[in-house]
Write an enzyme that holds these catalytic residues in place. Sequence first.
Site, PDB file in Angstrom:
ATOM      1  CG  HIS A 165      -1.721  -1.205   1.441  1.00  8.19           C
ATOM      2  ND1 HIS A 165      -2.983  -1.419   0.953  1.00  8.19           N
ATOM      3  CD2 HIS A 165      -1.386  -2.347   2.106  1.00  8.19           C
ATOM      4  CE1 HIS A 165      -3.415  -2.620   1.326  1.00  8.19           C
ATOM      5  NE2 HIS A 165      -2.442  -3.206   2.015  1.00  8.19           N
ATOM      6  CB  SER A 286      12.826  21.146 -16.694  1.00  8.57           C
ATOM      7  OG  SER A 286      12.058  22.312 -16.896  1.00  8.57           O
ATOM      8  CE  LYS A 292      11.520  18.364 -12.100  1.00 12.50           C
ATOM      9  NZ  LYS A 292      10.297  18.579 -12.872  1.00 12.50           N
ATOM     10  CD  GLU A 299       8.594  10.789 -15.840  1.00 10.01           C
ATOM     11  OE1 GLU A 299       8.110  11.345 -14.851  1.00 10.01           O
ATOM     12  OE2 GLU A 299       9.217  11.420 -16.718  1.00 10.01           O
TER      13      GLU A 299
END
Length: 470
Positions: A165, A286, A292, A299
Amino acid sequence: MTPPREASQPRKPWGGRFAGATAELMERFNASIGFDHKLLHVDIAGSKVYARALVRAGLLTQEEGEQILAGLERVCDELSGPEHVFAAALEDIHMAVETRLIELIGPVGGKLHTGRSRNDQVNLDERLFVRGAVGATVGRIRHLQQVLVDSGAAHIDTIMPGYTHLQQAQPILFAHYALSLFWALERDTGRLADAAKRADFMPLGSGALAGSAFPLDRQFMAAELGFSAVTPNSLDAVSDRDFLLEILAALSILLTHLSRYCEDLIIWSSAEFAFVELDDAYSTGSSMMPQKKNPDSLELVRGKTGRVFGDLLSLLTAMKGLGLSYGKDLQEDKEPVFDAFATADDCLDVFASAWSTMTVKVERMAAAIDPATLATELADFLVERGVPFRDGHHVVGAVVRAATQSGRRLTELTLADLQQHHEAFDEEILSRLDPRASLARRNLPGGTGPDAVRAQLVQAREILAAAASA
Ligand code: ARG
């Protein structure tokens, strides 16, 4: 009067029935050559064996057979050249090969398609293609499994919180985590091999749907093309795309595995976790925020997983409304399969590289373990002292609540504190309240204890060695 054909249009192999020319729009819409040129080599391999079967059946003379075989070699060389451009008017790879063959060797080339249909031909090509593609994908899975074994061996002492969880649950070894993917991938190789088994039937001789009228030796063709058996029903043979569906399902499941591990690693590479750091080579920045460093590699693997599901769904949908046997809908079976293999192969390569180059932050992982994850140890201890587990669980729940209320971690409680909750606690429990002690007690086969994980490594290496020598 037959209207004159447009000069630019080559004669269609099926053109006899037609008085009018195909509309240019229809020609483009109908053509699969833009993608099925990928089948060139398997198509030629199938045609060569087919030509030999025609010779054996007395439908071609020895000499005609040799002319066709030599012609097919030339066609293959020509059409596989990087500068070769396929014209949409040729419709598909089967017609492109045949048309060029006839151009090169003359009318005898027109004997090759005797007793054959593009329906059994394309089905054969797909079975042959799948065999090669599955082998290549399984090779990539093996490489990733090796990366995971190496990572597990390097991190046999690295402890970390294990989660359910997304809440800290119990301490585990990072090696155990790495190997968990090894086993999921092992099932993936099994599913792919299983789908390949279902493709292992030779369809030539099925003709368009009703079987060929000529005495072709199907067993000969099966043996020459490396198939274990011939398809037992011509209608089923030309209609069957189960092996493609199974492969798309297997690739979807494979990608689901990668995607789940990507999800973990993406979270773990956040500043809040900082359990891992991806190498610059597999991250991107970025355009706006200079600080970043994004885990784009992972991803994208997660994102492309949906694309492969789409490939599976598009073929399932194309099949479901199609009565037997062949309908042109089936031409739509190729792009999803090509796309799914290409996507899965890229994802496997990128994931393996991202994993093998990432930094595992060993101290950070160990420091993140909340002592509350040792609560099970307290309950297990009470069990050893004869307390029923359910009662022990309840007692320890109260211990955790008391510790939380007094602002202390579980390991900050004294023996006296514990004894207030149950008289069965004695000083031995203090040595149990340590993540490594918890791990050491989990050496059952398949557990996260160091001995059990070492045994897993041995087993995993055996599997890879057997696969390499197979
Ligand atoms: N290009 C076709 C396909 O991919 C080949 C089979 C054509 N068969 C036919 N009966 N038109 O499905």
